[in-house]
Design an enzyme around this catalytic site. Structure first.
Site, PDB file in Angstrom:
ATOM      1  N   ASP A   5      45.601  32.811  36.086  1.00 34.11           N
ATOM      2  CA  ASP A   5      46.406  31.859  35.307  1.00 34.11           C
ATOM      3  C   ASP A   5      45.535  31.115  34.291  1.00 34.11           C
ATOM      4  O   ASP A   5      46.051  30.531  33.339  1.00 34.11           O
ATOM      5  CB  ASP A   5      47.089  30.858  36.249  1.00 34.11           C
ATOM      6  CG  ASP A   5      46.115  30.099  37.134  1.00 34.11           C
ATOM      7  OD1 ASP A   5      45.042  30.652  37.467  1.00 34.11           O
ATOM      8  OD2 ASP A   5      46.412  28.947  37.509  1.00 34.11           O
ATOM      9  N   TYR A  65      35.204  31.459  32.350  1.00 39.14           N
ATOM     10  CA  TYR A  65      35.818  32.336  33.361  1.00 39.14           C
ATOM     11  C   TYR A  65      37.133  32.913  32.831  1.00 39.14           C
ATOM     12  O   TYR A  65      37.346  34.132  32.850  1.00 39.14           O
ATOM     13  CB  TYR A  65      36.042  31.541  34.648  1.00 39.14           C
ATOM     14  CG  TYR A  65      36.947  32.221  35.653  1.00 39.14           C
ATOM     15  CD1 TYR A  65      36.497  33.303  36.401  1.00 39.14           C
ATOM     16  CD2 TYR A  65      38.255  31.765  35.848  1.00 39.14           C
ATOM     17  CE1 TYR A  65      37.340  33.923  37.326  1.00 39.14           C
ATOM     18  CE2 TYR A  65      39.094  32.380  36.770  1.00 39.14           C
ATOM     19  CZ  TYR A  65      38.641  33.450  37.509  1.00 39.14           C
ATOM     20  OH  TYR A  65      39.469  34.067  38.414  1.00 39.14           O
ATOM     21  N   LYS A 103      38.000  36.858  31.880  1.00 41.96           N
ATOM     22  CA  LYS A 103      39.100  37.589  32.525  1.00 41.96           C
ATOM     23  C   LYS A 103      40.078  38.117  31.464  1.00 41.96           C
ATOM     24  O   LYS A 103      40.601  39.220  31.583  1.00 41.96           O
ATOM     25  CB  LYS A 103      39.835  36.699  33.532  1.00 41.96           C
ATOM     26  CG  LYS A 103      38.998  36.225  34.709  1.00 41.96           C
ATOM     27  CD  LYS A 103      38.633  37.325  35.687  1.00 41.96           C
ATOM     28  CE  LYS A 103      39.781  37.713  36.580  1.00 41.96           C
ATOM     29  NZ  LYS A 103      39.347  38.714  37.608  1.00 41.96           N
ATOM     30  N   TRP A 115      45.402  29.983  42.176  1.00 41.75           N
ATOM     31  CA  TRP A 115      45.141  29.126  43.336  1.00 41.75           C
ATOM     32  C   TRP A 115      45.135  29.947  44.647  1.00 41.75           C
ATOM     33  O   TRP A 115      45.879  29.648  45.585  1.00 41.75           O
ATOM     34  CB  TRP A 115      46.188  28.022  43.442  1.00 41.75           C
ATOM     35  CG  TRP A 115      46.325  27.107  42.276  1.00 41.75           C
ATOM     36  CD1 TRP A 115      45.872  27.290  40.993  1.00 41.75           C
ATOM     37  CD2 TRP A 115      47.004  25.838  42.273  1.00 41.75           C
ATOM     38  NE1 TRP A 115      46.224  26.219  40.220  1.00 41.75           N
ATOM     39  CE2 TRP A 115      46.911  25.323  40.956  1.00 41.75           C
ATOM     40  CE3 TRP A 115      47.672  25.094  43.235  1.00 41.75           C
ATOM     41  CZ2 TRP A 115      47.461  24.096  40.606  1.00 41.75           C
ATOM     42  CZ3 TRP A 115      48.230  23.877  42.878  1.00 41.75           C
ATOM     43  CH2 TRP A 115      48.121  23.385  41.580  1.00 41.75           C
TER      44      TRP A 115
HETATM   45  N1  LIG Z   1      40.353  32.486  43.971  1.00 43.61           N
HETATM   46  C1  LIG Z   1      41.257  32.065  43.105  1.00 43.61           C
HETATM   47  O1  LIG Z   1      41.735  30.922  43.185  1.00 43.61           O
HETATM   48  C2  LIG Z   1      41.755  32.971  42.019  1.00 43.61           C
HETATM   49  C3  LIG Z   1      42.678  32.468  41.084  1.00 43.61           C
HETATM   50  C4  LIG Z   1      43.149  33.314  40.073  1.00 43.61           C
HETATM   51  C5  LIG Z   1      42.712  34.630  40.031  1.00 43.61           C
HETATM   52  N2  LIG Z   1      41.814  35.091  40.941  1.00 43.61           N
HETATM   53  C6  LIG Z   1      41.377  36.483  40.848  1.00 43.61           C
HETATM   54  O2  LIG Z   1      41.800  37.160  42.026  1.00 43.61           O
HETATM   55  C7  LIG Z   1      40.860  38.193  42.349  1.00 43.61           C
HETATM   56  C8  LIG Z   1      40.451  38.062  43.800  1.00 43.61           C
HETATM   57  O3  LIG Z   1      39.858  36.793  43.968  1.00 43.61           O
HETATM   58  P1  LIG Z   1      39.296  36.287  45.352  1.00 43.61           P
HETATM   59  O4  LIG Z   1      39.791  34.902  45.532  1.00 43.61           O
HETATM   60  O5  LIG Z   1      39.502  37.311  46.408  1.00 43.61           O
HETATM   61  O6  LIG Z   1      37.749  36.190  44.958  1.00 43.61           O
HETATM   62  P2  LIG Z   1      36.481  35.945  45.891  1.00 43.61           P
HETATM   63  O7  LIG Z   1      36.903  35.536  47.250  1.00 43.61           O
HETATM   64  O8  LIG Z   1      35.574  35.070  45.105  1.00 43.61           O
HETATM   65  O9  LIG Z   1      35.861  37.392  45.983  1.00 43.61           O
HETATM   66  C9  LIG Z   1      35.345  38.053  44.870  1.00 43.61           C
HETATM   67  C10 LIG Z   1      34.494  39.188  45.373  1.00 43.61           C
HETATM   68  O10 LIG Z   1      33.969  39.871  44.243  1.00 43.61           O
HETATM   69  C11 LIG Z   1      32.677  40.278  44.565  1.00 43.61           C
HETATM   70  N3  LIG Z   1      31.841  40.449  43.381  1.00 43.61           N
HETATM   71  C12 LIG Z   1      31.454  39.505  42.487  1.00 43.61           C
HETATM   72  N4  LIG Z   1      30.650  40.054  41.560  1.00 43.61           N
HETATM   73  C13 LIG Z   1      30.526  41.368  41.899  1.00 43.61           C
HETATM   74  C14 LIG Z   1      29.816  42.449  41.341  1.00 43.61           C
HETATM   75  N5  LIG Z   1      29.047  42.306  40.257  1.00 43.61           N
HETATM   76  N6  LIG Z   1      29.912  43.664  41.939  1.00 43.61           N
HETATM   77  C15 LIG Z   1      30.662  43.835  43.037  1.00 43.61           C
HETATM   78  N7  LIG Z   1      31.346  42.837  43.632  1.00 43.61           N
HETATM   79  C16 LIG Z   1      31.272  41.626  43.059  1.00 43.61           C
HETATM   80  C17 LIG Z   1      32.103  39.154  45.415  1.00 43.61           C
HETATM   81  O11 LIG Z   1      31.058  39.712  46.161  1.00 43.61           O
HETATM   82  P3  LIG Z   1      29.982  38.799  46.927  1.00 43.61           P
HETATM   83  O12 LIG Z   1      30.724  38.318  48.133  1.00 43.61           O
HETATM   84  O13 LIG Z   1      28.902  39.765  47.234  1.00 43.61           O
HETATM   85  O14 LIG Z   1      29.606  37.713  45.961  1.00 43.61           O
HETATM   86  C18 LIG Z   1      33.310  38.746  46.245  1.00 43.61           C
HETATM   87  O15 LIG Z   1      33.344  39.411  47.478  1.00 43.61           O
HETATM   88  C19 LIG Z   1      39.735  38.061  41.330  1.00 43.61           C
HETATM   89  O16 LIG Z   1      39.965  38.947  40.275  1.00 43.61           O
HETATM   90  C20 LIG Z   1      39.873  36.636  40.810  1.00 43.61           C
HETATM   91  O17 LIG Z   1      39.367  36.508  39.492  1.00 43.61           O
HETATM   92  C21 LIG Z   1      41.350  34.296  41.946  1.00 43.61           C
END
Ligand SMILES: NC(=O)c1ccc[n+]([C@@H]2O[C@H](COP(=O)([O-])OP(=O)(O)OC[C@H]3O[C@@H](n4cnc5c(N)ncnc54)[C@H](OP(=O)(O)O)[C@@H]3O)[C@@H](O)[C@H]2O)c1
Length: 290
Positions: A107, A130, A134, A155
């Site tokens: 978002d 960020y 994206k 979120w």
């Molecule tokens: N969290 C939010 O609130 C939120 C909101 C909007 C959108 N999103 C999107 O939703 C998706 C899932 O988010 P999430 O909350 O599951 O994120 P997360 O818990 O932060 O997990 C992201 C994962 O990506 C891995 N990663 C980061 N850099 C990497 C690289 N260079 N090569 C391989 N793996 C890598 C990290 O590995 P490590 O554990 O080794 O660091 C981590 O396990 C993402 O696309 C995020 O941008 C998230």
């Protein structure tokens, strides 16, 4: 005939973890391969083609991302490598072998100046590095793979990993009162609900009864609230005695600027894939019970 292979990145993140937890329910239809940084490092873009040659997946779900919103302001290159260049390369490799590419966006591609839920066709204007990285990933994915599916979410929380719900629970146990911003409005997403939606989309796509008509979709739980409302409900459901005070964002400065309003319309994902969307309170209750 062997079952189609689904590759999932970010297995150690919230969404990847929830997908891994759910995948056994889909084992009769698909094979699964979950990867972390060790198996497929998005910062090592040159390694991506070899990975595709080796595994030849039918579906690819990219849950890995550089998600440290504030740190991204000073680590721009790493954020763009993982969230933009690598996404473009993954999309390109998928297109070359007719593998369906699904990647997750945010978002934070919006500037938050609208006061009605954002449509998938609304103009983007990220306020921070960020969000910009994206958005660049979205554009590269579509450019390199016309059938790419981008799901913007917001979120995200889960019983696993780092997130607002777990931080609030910790602080509410440690303190008598906490301050939470009440002027940033959006919708929480239980990662388990998003994981279920993604797997249901793949089931639809593989049975060819879907009517996908666009590249971009929105998904969050239903309900438009502030972080303060979210914290209040966490307090009520957990029964902790901590007092939650509402403050404006101006009293909680962060390195990255956040948009004030990012509620998103989920009409397209509901219509094209028949996805049902749970209310945020119901899902929060389920996560806390977990
Ligand atoms: N969290 C939010 O609130 C939120 C909101 C909007 C959108 N999103 C999107 O939703 C998706 C899932 O988010 P999430 O909350 O599951 O994120 P997360 O818990 O932060 O997990 C992201 C994962 O990506 C891995 N990663 C980061 N850099 C990497 C690289 N260079 N090569 C391989 N793996 C890598 C990290 O590995 P490590 O554990 O080794 O660091 C981590 O396990 C993402 O696309 C995020 O941008 C998230």
């Amino acid at each position: 005939m062997s079952k189609p292979l689904i590759v999932i990145t970010g297995k150690n993140g919230q969404l990847g973890w929830e997908l891994e937890r759910l995948h056994t329910q889909y084992n009769n239809q698909f094979n699964f391969l979950f990867t972390g940084r060790n198996e497929l490092d998005l910062n090592n873009i040159q390694s991506i083609p070899l990975f595709f040659q080796q595994y030849q997946p039918s579906f690819f779900i990219n849950c890995a991302a550089y998600t440290a919103v504030d740190k991204a302001e000073t680590e721009k290159e790493t954020a763009y490598n993982s969230n933009a260049s690598a996404v473009g390369e993954l999309a390109k490799q998928c297109a070359a072998i007719n593998c369906r590419f699904i990647t997750i966006s945010t978002d934070y591609v919006f500037d938050g100046t609208k006061n009605a839920p954002y449509e998938t066709t609304d103009v983007t204007n990220p306020l921070n590095v960020y969000g910009a990285s994206k958005r660049e990933g979205e554009l590269l994915a579509i450019q390199n793979n016309p059938s790419a599916i981008i799901i913007r979410t917001s979120w995200v929380y889960s019983s696993y990993g780092n997130n607002f719900v777990k931080t609030m629970l910790r602080l509410m146990k440690e303190r008598e009162s906490i301050n939470v911003v009440n002027d940033q409005i959006g919708s929480p997403t239980y990662a388990k609900d998003l994981a279920t939606a993604i797997l249901n989309i793949i089931v639809r796509l593989s049975s060819e009864i879907s009517h996908q008509s666009s590249n971009i979709y929105h998904y969050s739980n239903e309900g438009i609230i502030s972080w303060y409302d979210f914290a209040n409900e966490i307090q009520v459901l957990s029964g902790l005695s901590c007092k939650v005070n509402a403050i404006p964002s101006s009293q909680y400065p962060t390195p990255a600027k956040r948009p004030f309003y990012t509620a998103m319309s989920k009409a397209a994902i509901a219509k094209d894939f028949g996805i049902e969307i749970k209310n945020w309170k119901e899902s929060l209750k389920e996560c806390l019970a977990d």
